[in-house]
Design a protein around this motif. Structure first.
Motif, mmCIF file in Angstrom:
data_model
loop_
_atom_site.group_PDB
_atom_site.id
_atom_site.type_symbol
_atom_site.label_atom_id
_atom_site.label_comp_id
_atom_site.label_asym_id
_atom_site.label_seq_id
_atom_site.Cartn_x
_atom_site.Cartn_y
_atom_site.Cartn_z
ATOM 1 N N UNK A 194 2.256 -8.595 3.421
ATOM 2 C CA UNK A 194 1.202 -8.849 2.450
ATOM 3 C C UNK A 194 1.533 -8.496 1.027
ATOM 4 N N UNK A 195 2.700 -7.886 0.790
ATOM 5 C CA UNK A 195 3.028 -7.477 -0.575
ATOM 6 C C UNK A 195 3.232 -8.673 -1.488
ATOM 7 N N UNK A 196 3.718 -9.797 -0.930
ATOM 8 C CA UNK A 196 3.941 -10.973 -1.753
ATOM 9 C C UNK A 196 2.669 -11.440 -2.423
ATOM 10 N N UNK A 197 1.619 -11.608 -1.632
ATOM 11 C CA UNK A 197 0.323 -12.022 -2.198
ATOM 12 C C UNK A 197 -0.222 -10.960 -3.146
ATOM 13 N N UNK A 198 -0.045 -9.701 -2.783
ATOM 14 C CA UNK A 198 -0.549 -8.621 -3.636
ATOM 15 C C UNK A 198 0.147 -8.624 -4.981
ATOM 16 N N UNK A 199 1.471 -8.746 -4.983
ATOM 17 C CA UNK A 199 2.221 -8.766 -6.234
ATOM 18 C C UNK A 199 1.749 -9.915 -7.123
ATOM 19 N N UNK A 342 -1.941 -0.826 2.359
ATOM 20 C CA UNK A 342 -1.433 0.172 3.305
ATOM 21 C C UNK A 342 0.074 0.048 3.538
ATOM 22 N N UNK A 343 0.622 -1.169 3.808
ATOM 23 C CA UNK A 343 2.080 -1.246 4.022
ATOM 24 C C UNK A 343 2.887 -0.880 2.786
ATOM 25 N N UNK A 348 6.619 2.978 0.488
ATOM 26 C CA UNK A 348 7.053 3.890 -0.577
ATOM 27 C C UNK A 348 7.072 5.334 -0.092
ATOM 28 N N UNK A 349 6.063 5.686 0.741
ATOM 29 C CA UNK A 349 6.036 7.038 1.293
ATOM 30 C C UNK A 349 7.224 7.302 2.200
ATOM 31 N N UNK A 350 7.607 6.295 3.007
ATOM 32 C CA UNK A 350 8.774 6.438 3.866
ATOM 33 C C UNK A 350 10.054 6.627 3.072
ATOM 34 N N UNK A 351 10.181 5.877 1.976
ATOM 35 C CA UNK A 351 11.343 6.042 1.106
ATOM 36 C C UNK A 351 11.364 7.437 0.493
ATOM 37 N N UNK A 352 10.194 7.879 0.031
ATOM 38 C CA UNK A 352 10.120 9.212 -0.580
ATOM 39 C C UNK A 352 10.504 10.294 0.423
ATOM 40 N N UNK A 353 10.050 10.148 1.659
ATOM 41 C CA UNK A 353 10.392 11.131 2.697
ATOM 42 C C UNK A 353 11.907 11.179 2.905
ATOM 43 N N UNK A 354 12.532 10.014 2.997
ATOM 44 C CA UNK A 354 13.971 9.970 3.207
ATOM 45 C C UNK A 354 14.743 10.578 2.056
ATOM 46 N N UNK A 355 14.286 10.323 0.826
ATOM 47 C CA UNK A 355 14.969 10.870 -0.351
ATOM 48 C C UNK A 355 14.841 12.391 -0.376
ATOM 49 N N UNK A 356 13.608 12.885 -0.180
ATOM 50 C CA UNK A 356 13.377 14.331 -0.208
ATOM 51 C C UNK A 356 14.143 15.024 0.917
ATOM 52 N N UNK A 357 14.239 14.340 2.049
ATOM 53 C CA UNK A 357 14.921 14.913 3.212
ATOM 54 C C UNK A 357 16.441 14.849 3.086
ATOM 55 N N UNK A 358 16.929 14.137 2.067
ATOM 56 C CA UNK A 358 18.370 14.042 1.854
ATOM 57 C C UNK A 358 19.087 13.131 2.815
ATOM 58 N N UNK A 359 18.381 12.145 3.368
ATOM 59 C CA UNK A 359 18.993 11.236 4.327
ATOM 60 C C UNK A 359 19.841 10.176 3.633
ATOM 61 N N UNK A 374 4.217 0.535 11.037
ATOM 62 C CA UNK A 374 3.092 1.297 11.593
ATOM 63 C C UNK A 374 1.819 1.050 10.785
ATOM 64 N N UNK A 375 1.942 1.003 9.449
ATOM 65 C CA UNK A 375 0.760 0.817 8.596
ATOM 66 C C UNK A 375 0.154 -0.563 8.766
ATOM 67 N N UNK A 376 0.989 -1.598 8.836
ATOM 68 C CA UNK A 376 0.436 -2.950 8.952
ATOM 69 C C UNK A 376 -0.217 -3.144 10.318
ATOM 70 N N UNK A 377 0.372 -2.559 11.357
ATOM 71 C CA UNK A 377 -0.259 -2.669 12.676
ATOM 72 C C UNK A 377 -1.610 -1.961 12.677
ATOM 73 N N UNK A 378 -1.645 -0.725 12.165
ATOM 74 C CA UNK A 378 -2.901 0.029 12.160
ATOM 75 C C UNK A 378 -3.962 -0.645 11.292
ATOM 76 N N UNK A 379 -3.588 -1.055 10.080
ATOM 77 C CA UNK A 379 -4.571 -1.613 9.148
ATOM 78 C C UNK A 379 -5.119 -2.947 9.642
ATOM 79 N N UNK A 380 -4.260 -3.796 10.174
ATOM 80 C CA UNK A 380 -4.721 -5.128 10.575
ATOM 81 C C UNK A 380 -5.471 -5.108 11.903
ATOM 82 N N UNK A 381 -5.032 -4.257 12.819
ATOM 83 C CA UNK A 381 -5.792 -4.121 14.062
ATOM 84 C C UNK A 381 -7.159 -3.515 13.760
#
Length: 634
Positions: A194-199, A342-343, A348-359, A374-381
């Motif tokens: 859904x980011x395409x339409x949102x953008x 939500x997605x 962005x939150x997933x990216x931030x977690x990986x950066x902070x975690x040093x992955x 996970x977000x798109x499944x939860x939000x759309x369901x």
């Protein structure tokens, strides 16, 4: 894609292979890549097969049966070669085996397949350049002087391009199969959730209600999309199919409409996080963290779009281009609904977690993908959509991600062969010496020569391939003058990216002209006018370290202020903003731009003050919009 017999079978095979590639990328991003040659061999095998199926030879012609036979031989050649490499990877990496006749057939056969696929997916320029590097490796010993070399036989060249990790399975292929592929898949999932339409809707709301709103929608939307897909041509073809007709409906000249879309789409290649897929390659070539490169690209991207937006705004004011009517603008509520946002925030939150975690970069991208799914499944369901439909969104995203890596992957395989042979023959060193001899230590002159070479060498090539080729040959010329390698590589990247909108081989312009139904030369002329500031911007990297994040807070602030003064001044100059004394308009607008380029702080602040005064004067004495006759002549 042309339809062959049986069309459904081929399309299903393509979809299955693309999904398989998407799963392979996702799995190796999460669990880590396989052994180097295994990872790269599997990747090359899948993208080459997909390339043959997606871009068949002579489709829809009487020669298609012969094309099918050639395509089958190509797939067989790559399959045999890849299987051989995977089975023998330990022996290849530990024993450095001598190349046999069989190895030569597999090596040069696979290279021929890659070059043919490069021709089908891009154009003749790229395979010709790589082919010339191969010819130079074979026959360069016949060239007298510093550009000659000691000579290499077929066996040794085969060992480089096939039986080592310096050719078909080299470093760039590793980047393509891991980091780059992970972010391409990340972008595909982001857009399909859904980011395409949102953008696009956010772009419409941000720019549509202002003078010249349709052009500003194109500027915002192309920036958003380009930052994700990393391809000017693809960006023009997607967003341009909406923005260019919208501009034409609002009486924008067709050539101007095509130019706005071309320039804005080009800027997307230079905006983090993807940066035309070249940021990941640059991290390997320069030897620094990818995130450092992404951060270094923020200020230049802001200044690029500030220049484009300001020029569009000035032209809209002068020529009376109206805002988009409110009924044609989307509702804010759709763009900011939970299923849409939500997605994006989860990713962005997933990216931030990986950066902070040093992955690692690819595992960080994987966290972003997992969070989005996970977000798109939860939000759309939660919104009432069936789980099966939501899961199909994920499957389609995996397929699109697999398709999306094919072209750039094939080109990077060819580019790696080019880089390997350039390093083998020492051509890069010879060219660097020649450039330094001409420049005589004059950094502005050397930079200008490199800029011209980058623009010429990059014509007709995707950004990542153009960047790799130019960086391998010419970047050392500036690095040897004591300039920071990151600065030099960003300099090269910018001019390589700008080649896509630079005549005569300007692929972005060609696509935009076709959509706008305007002569491409007119579109190219308007493109150069709108994007003129971008051609100067890389030169500022050499003057202001803060442009790329160096020099601390003061350096970055100085770069932002100087760059903004320069970009806005040039926008008024190029956009034809008029003052009461028209005879002095051009030099007066040029004055703050020139001050912004000077070293002392007083020049920067003086330029900013003068620019503010001029904008106030222009607003006070603004002429009435041009008449239709004047518009046509402008």
């Amino acid at each position: 894609m042309a339809s062959d017999e049986p069309p459904t079978l081929r399309s299903r095979v393509i979809s299955a292979l693309a999904i398989l590639l998407g799963i392979f990328i996702f799995y190796t991003s999460f669990s880590g890549p396989f052994e180097s040659l295994v990872q790269r061999g599997i990747f090359v095998g899948i993208i080459a097969t997909l390339g043959v199926l997606m871009y068949p030879l002579w489709p829809g012609t009487r020669l298609r049966p012969l094309g099918i036979a050639i395509d089958a031989v190509m797939v067989l050649t790559v399959t045999v070669s890849v299987t051989y490499i995977i089975v023998n990877f330990e022996r290849i990496m530990t024993e450095l085996p001598w190349a046999t006749t069989w190895d030569m057939l597999m090596g040069f056969g696979t290279l021929a397949v890659i070059l043919e696929l490069s021709r089908r997916t891009s154009n003749l320029v790229f395979p010709i350049i790589v082919g010339l590097s191969v010819a130079y490796a074979f026959f360069g010993d016949m060239i007298p002087g510093s550009f000659g070399h000691r000579g290499f036989d077929a066996s040794y060249i085969t060992e480089i391009i096939f039986l080592s990790d310096r050719g078909l399975w080299g470093m760039l292929v590793n980047v393509a199969s891991t980091t780059l592929a992970a972010f391409v898949l990340f972008g595909a999932i982001l857009l399909h959730t859904g980011a395409g339409e949102t953008f696009f809707e956010l772009s419409a709301r941000l720019g549509g209600a202002r003078p010249g709103g349709a052009a500003k929608i194109a500027t915002f939307a192309s920036g958003f999309f380009g930052a994700i897909n990393g391809s000017t041509v693809a960006n023009v073809a997607t967003t341009g199919n909406f923005t260019i007709p919208l501009m034409k409906r609002l009486k924008y000249p067709p050539a101007y409409a095509g130019a706005v879309e071309t320039v804005a789409s080009t800027g997307g290649q230079l905006a983090p996080p993807i940066m035309g897929t070249a940021a990941f390659v640059m991290a390997e070539l320069v030897g620094i963290n990818y995130w450092s490169i992404a951060l270094a690209g923020i200020v230049p991207a802001i200044l690029f779009y500030l220049g484009v937006y300001s020029t569009v705004h000035v032209i809209a004011r002068r020529r009376g281009f109206q805002p988009v009517s409110p009924e044609d603008l989307p509702d804010w509520r759709g763009a900011v609904s939970l299923p849409r946002l939500a997605p994006i925030f989860a990713g962005l939150g997933g990216l931030a977690f990986g950066i902070i975690n040093g992955n690692s970069v690819e595992l960080t991208a994987c966290y972003g993908m997992l969070a989005m799914i996970a977000a798109v499944i939860a939000a759309r369901v939660w919104a009432g959509q069936e789980l099966r439909e939501v899961l199909w969104i994920v499957v389609r995203a995996l397929e699109e991600g697999g398709r999306g890596i094919v072209i750039v992957g094939i080109l990077l395989v060819g580019a790696q062969v080019f880089v390997g042979l350039i390093n083998l023959t020492g051509l890069g060193v010879a060219i660097t010496s020649a450039v330094l001899a001409v420049g005589q230590g004059n950094i502005p002159l050397i930079a200008a020569l490199m800029a011209v070479v980058c623009l010429i060498a990059g014509m007709g090539l995707p950004t990542s391939a153009a960047y790799v080729m130019v960086a391998a040959v010419f970047a050392p010329a500036l690095i040897q003058q004591g300039i920071d390698p990151l600065t030099v590589h960003m300099f090269v990247l910018y001019y390589a990216a700008l080649s896509v909108m630079t005549p005569p081989v300007c692929l972005g312009v060609f696509v935009a002209a076709a959509i706008a139904k305007a002569p491409w030369m007119q579109v190219a002329g308007q493109t150069l006018r709108l994007g003129a500031t971008a051609y100067v911007l890389p030169m500022l990297f050499l003057a202001y370290p803060g442009m790329l994040g160096g020099g601390g807070v003061e350096g970055i602030a100085r770069a932002l202020i100087s760059g903004a003064v320069f970009a806005i001044s040039m926008a008024h100059l190029l956009g034809g903003a008029r003052l009461q004394g028209r005879a002095w308009t051009i030099p007066v607008w040029a004055a703050p731009a020139c001050l912004a380029l000077l070293a002392p702080w007083w020049a920067t602040l003086g330029g900013a003050a003068l620019l503010a005064l001029l904008i106030w004067a222009e607003a006070r004495h603004r002429d009435t919009p041009d008449t239709p006759t004047q518009r046509k002549a402008a």
